[in-house]
Write an enzyme that holds these catalytic residues in place. Structure first.
Site, mmCIF file in Angstrom:
data_model
loop_
_atom_site.group_PDB
_atom_site.id
_atom_site.type_symbol
_atom_site.label_atom_id
_atom_site.label_comp_id
_atom_site.label_asym_id
_atom_site.label_seq_id
_atom_site.Cartn_x
_atom_site.Cartn_y
_atom_site.Cartn_z
ATOM 1 N N PRO A 269 -24.964 -72.836 26.374
ATOM 2 C CA PRO A 269 -24.506 -71.464 26.104
ATOM 3 C C PRO A 269 -24.115 -70.775 27.405
ATOM 4 C CG PRO A 269 -26.889 -71.602 25.922
ATOM 5 C CD PRO A 269 -26.403 -73.004 26.122
ATOM 6 N N ASP A 445 -25.863 -71.462 32.653
ATOM 7 C CA ASP A 445 -26.420 -71.967 31.398
ATOM 8 C C ASP A 445 -27.553 -71.045 30.973
ATOM 9 O OD1 ASP A 445 -27.637 -73.345 29.341
ATOM 10 O OD2 ASP A 445 -27.550 -75.306 30.315
ATOM 11 N N HIS A 446 -27.347 -70.323 29.880
ATOM 12 C CA HIS A 446 -28.320 -69.307 29.470
ATOM 13 C C HIS A 446 -29.593 -69.913 28.882
ATOM 14 C CE1 HIS A 446 -29.386 -65.270 29.326
ATOM 15 N NE2 HIS A 446 -28.594 -64.793 28.397
ATOM 16 N N ARG A 447 -29.635 -71.224 28.699
ATOM 17 C CA ARG A 447 -30.871 -71.848 28.233
ATOM 18 C C ARG A 447 -31.948 -71.791 29.306
ATOM 19 N NH1 ARG A 447 -28.759 -77.693 26.491
ATOM 20 N NH2 ARG A 447 -27.780 -77.405 28.542
ATOM 21 N N VAL A 449 -31.177 -70.150 32.625
ATOM 22 C CA VAL A 449 -30.901 -69.059 33.567
ATOM 23 C C VAL A 449 -30.713 -67.783 32.763
ATOM 24 C CG1 VAL A 449 -29.375 -68.196 35.366
ATOM 25 C CG2 VAL A 449 -29.772 -70.661 35.153
#
Length: 475
Positions: A269, A445-447, A449
């Site tokens: 994401p 990467d929002h997983r 960060v």
């Protein structure tokens, strides 16, 4: 492929010049049948999904045959050239169709330029009656290499495998390599209905795709409109106007880039943040460094200081330098920085990286950047140089654009895009003055960060570029 029983003829197979690569395209042959070759002599140049690589021959002899013309994509483990060697003492004793232990070392894998070559087998099998070329596609070496390349042990058990016991007598079993059989199984294609176009009647990947595109009576048993969907496809390749359109095959670096970008975009994401910063002081420092004797002969440009600024930001926010391990459900924080630099080349986009960039001084980093760029422009970047990256910079500003929303390099958690540096009106010390300004964009990467961490990293990069003295105070 031509069968040779002469014990003085060796078959050189397409090696795995990277990690897990399954095929490569022959770009250029440097030898022709009848030419004398020596151990270590480069005989051809091939392009994998990662880079162009020159292949040396591992023995002395005379070229007997080139099995594939230039422009052909060949599976790893497939013989590409036959060489007649002197003496015959070390030559393979089995015919080509058995493809057993033909390399100089019968055990292990023979080292090549990058990684290791094809895994050979010490097991020898008698050729089956009535089966000539099929044996080459079913060899232990090919099966082992297919598994090493990620096909898994199920690859040889393609749909046509159950028919093997009955085929040896009649000789009607379709000829295809395990990866092609797996492709046919995945696409639901019966290999017995495919018209082969490869050497000696071997079915290729293109033949399988052509069979999918063509209307087949055998697929008429499908319940609903599934067979009807591909029906319009056959007319498409033959009906377009060549004076108005050009169709370019997707292969090599472009094919790998496409697969990587699709995989990254729909797996991680993405979040992208932007900041516009006054880099006037950084540009002045660049000009000063160009006059410094310590940087004589080195490439000194804004990218050098931007790279150093990112390394400083990573040191202050180490969790950004990480990757997501889906299988283990773990976040892997890297204590080293392999800094990737996106580079546009005639073969497509590649991202070589500077190993352990975090440990380099500014002059060392300048030297590494210069070497990376020149190697990429010459098309000599090795697969090893593009493996193991942890974070990437893409400089879209060289094309005159302000910024972009970059897609993560697979296996990384952040990528910094740098826009064009332009003279713009800017409020400086309470007055509007012309200043050199650029826009930075950080995708992450929002997983692993979150917004806070991503914002801190981007803000730190901007702060260093606005006040380059922070390279010292934050070091």
């Amino acid at each position: 492929m031509t069968t040779m029983t002469d014990s003085s003829v060796r078959e050189f197979k397409m090696p795995d010049v990277g990690e897990g690569l399954t095929e490569a395209e022959i770009l250029k042959w440097y030898v022709q049948p009848g030419d004398t070759v020596t151990d270590g002599q480069v005989v051809c140049e091939v392009e994998t999904a990662k880079a162009a690589v020159e292949l040396p021959i591992p023995y002395d002899g005379v070229v007997r045959e080139l099995h594939f013309p230039e422009g052909t994509t060949v599976d790893v483990g497939t013989s590409i050239i036959a060489v007649a060697v002197g003496g015959g003492a070390a030559a393979a004793a089995e015919p080509v169709q058995e493809a057993v232990a033909e390399e100089p070392k019968p055990e292990g894998r023979q080292p090549v330029l990058v990684g290791y070559g094809v895994s050979t087998s010490s097991t020898k099998r008698r050729p089956r009656k009535g089966a000539e070329a099929p044996a080459a596609a079913q060899t232990p070496a090919a099966a082992i290499q297919a598994e090493l390349n990620g096909h898994g042990p199920a690859a040889p058990a393609a749909p046509a495998a159950p028919a093997a016991p009955a085929a040896p007598v009649s000789g009607d079993r379709p000829l295809a390599k395990p990866p092609v059989r797996k492709l046919a199984k995945d696409l639901g294609v019966d290999l017995a209905t495919v018209v082969p176009s490869g050497p000696d009647g071997i079915i290729t990947r293109e033949d399988v795709h052509a069979a999918v595109a063509a209307p087949e009576p055998a697929q008429a048993a499908a319940p609903r409109s599934e067979p009807a969907a591909p029906a319009p496809s056959p007319s498409a390749p033959t009906s377009y106007d060549t004076t108005r359109e050009t169709r370019v095959p997707v292969k090599g670096v472009r094919k790998a880039t496409a697969a990587a970008m699709v995989g990254s975009a729909f797996t991680a994401p993405h979040v992208t943040e932007f900041v516009t910063v006054d880099v006037t002081r950084t540009m002045k420092l660049v000009e000063e460094l160009k006059q410094d004797k310590e940087y004589t002969g080195l490439r000194v440009n804004p990218l050098l200081l931007i790279a150093k600024a990112l390394l400083v930001a990573i040191r202050r926010n180490p969790d950004i330098n990480a990757s997501w391990d889906e299988a283990a459900q773990e976040i892997v924080v890297k204590h080293y920085v392999n800094l990737g630099i996106a580079a546009a080349t005639p073969r497509g986009l590649i991202v070589p990286n500077i190993k352990d960039a975090h440990a380099q001084t500014l002059p060392q980093l300048a030297g590494s950047l210069g070497e990376l760029v020149s190697t990429a422009r010459e098309g000599k970047t090795s697969p090893a140089a593009m493996q193991g990256g942890t974070v990437t910079i893409t400089n879209v500003g060289v094309f005159g654009v302000d910024t972009g929303t970059p897609i993560l390099n697979p296996g990384e958690s952040a990528i910094l895009a740098v826009g064009a540096i332009k003279l713009q009106p800017w409020v400086h010390k309470g007055k509007v003055k012309p200043r050199q300004v650029t826009t930075l964009a950080l995708s992450f990467d929002h997983r692993l960060v979150d917004g806070e961490l991503g914002s801190k990293v981007l803000a730190d990069v901007a702060a260093v570029l606005e006040q380059p003295k922070r390279l010292i105070s934050w070091a």
